[in-house]
Design a protein around this motif. Structure first.
Motif, PDB file in Angstrom:
ATOM      1  N   GLU A   1       0.840  -1.205   0.000  1.00 34.88           N
ATOM      2  CA  GLU A   1       0.000   0.000   0.000  1.00 34.88           C
ATOM      3  C   GLU A   1       0.872   1.250   0.000  1.00 34.88           C
ATOM      4  N   CYS A   2       0.516   2.209  -0.840  1.00 33.08           N
ATOM      5  CA  CYS A   2       1.269   3.462  -0.936  1.00 33.08           C
ATOM      6  C   CYS A   2       1.092   4.279   0.338  1.00 33.08           C
ATOM      7  N   GLU A   3       2.191   4.760   0.867  1.00 34.51           N
ATOM      8  CA  GLU A   3       2.152   5.614   2.056  1.00 34.51           C
ATOM      9  C   GLU A   3       1.470   6.952   1.768  1.00 34.51           C
ATOM     10  N   GLY A   4       1.570   7.409   0.549  1.00 35.29           N
ATOM     11  CA  GLY A   4       1.034   8.713   0.197  1.00 35.29           C
ATOM     12  C   GLY A   4      -0.470   8.721   0.006  1.00 35.29           C
TER      13      GLY A   4
ATOM     14  N   VAL B   1       4.063   5.261  -8.093  1.00 36.06           N
ATOM     15  CA  VAL B   1       4.734   6.152  -9.056  1.00 36.06           C
ATOM     16  C   VAL B   1       4.191   7.564  -8.966  1.00 36.06           C
ATOM     17  N   LYS B   2       2.865   7.683  -8.900  1.00 32.12           N
ATOM     18  CA  LYS B   2       2.245   9.003  -8.881  1.00 32.12           C
ATOM     19  C   LYS B   2       2.721   9.809  -7.656  1.00 32.12           C
ATOM     20  N   CYS B   3       2.721   9.202  -6.492  1.00 33.09           N
ATOM     21  CA  CYS B   3       3.159   9.897  -5.279  1.00 33.09           C
ATOM     22  C   CYS B   3       4.664  10.176  -5.303  1.00 33.09           C
ATOM     23  N   ALA B   4       5.428   9.300  -5.911  1.00 33.13           N
ATOM     24  CA  ALA B   4       6.873   9.507  -6.019  1.00 33.13           C
ATOM     25  C   ALA B   4       7.174  10.712  -6.904  1.00 33.13           C
ATOM     26  N   GLU B   5       6.355  10.897  -7.936  1.00 30.82           N
ATOM     27  CA  GLU B   5       6.567  12.024  -8.840  1.00 30.82           C
ATOM     28  C   GLU B   5       6.158  13.352  -8.199  1.00 30.82           C
TER      29      GLU B   5
END
Length: 106
Positions: free
Chosen positions: A78-81, A101-105
């Motif tokens: 699960e994404c942390e963001g 990827v979206k949150c990393a960007e």
């Protein structure tokens, strides 16, 4: 998921082994500086490179530890963001990632 955990544990062991080598280098376990000033300059430059590698290794190790904690809590995919699932292909490439990827960007 256990495959990812196993991979992270292997990476962690590898990084800890590298850190031991870097620390041994920094503590001159291989011997003191050379008497020749030119050789000392080269050794000092090498020290700077090893310092940089050690910092990067410690950062990566911290990311792996964090990812393992999230796995233990049942949140590994699960994404942390945003809370969405992280693409399994991203986890294959970066097994210690905790964001999509979206949150990393962002």
């Amino acid at each position: 998921m256990s495959n990812r955990k196993s991979e992270l544990e292997t990476l962690r062991a590898d990084l800890k082994a590298r850190l031991s080598k870097y620390e041994a280098h920094q503590h001159r376990q291989g011997g003191a500086l050379e008497k020749d000033f030119e050789e000392q300059a080269v050794q000092t430059q090498n020290d700077e490179v090893v310092d940089s590698l050690e910092t990067e290794t410690r950062n990566e190790l911290a990311q792996i530890e964090h990812a393992l904690e999230r796995l233990a809590e049942g949140l590994g995919g699960e994404c942390e963001g945003c809370g969405e699932d992280i693409d399994p292909r991203r986890l294959q490439v970066l097994p210690y990632t905790t964001v999509c990827v979206k949150c990393a960007e962002d």
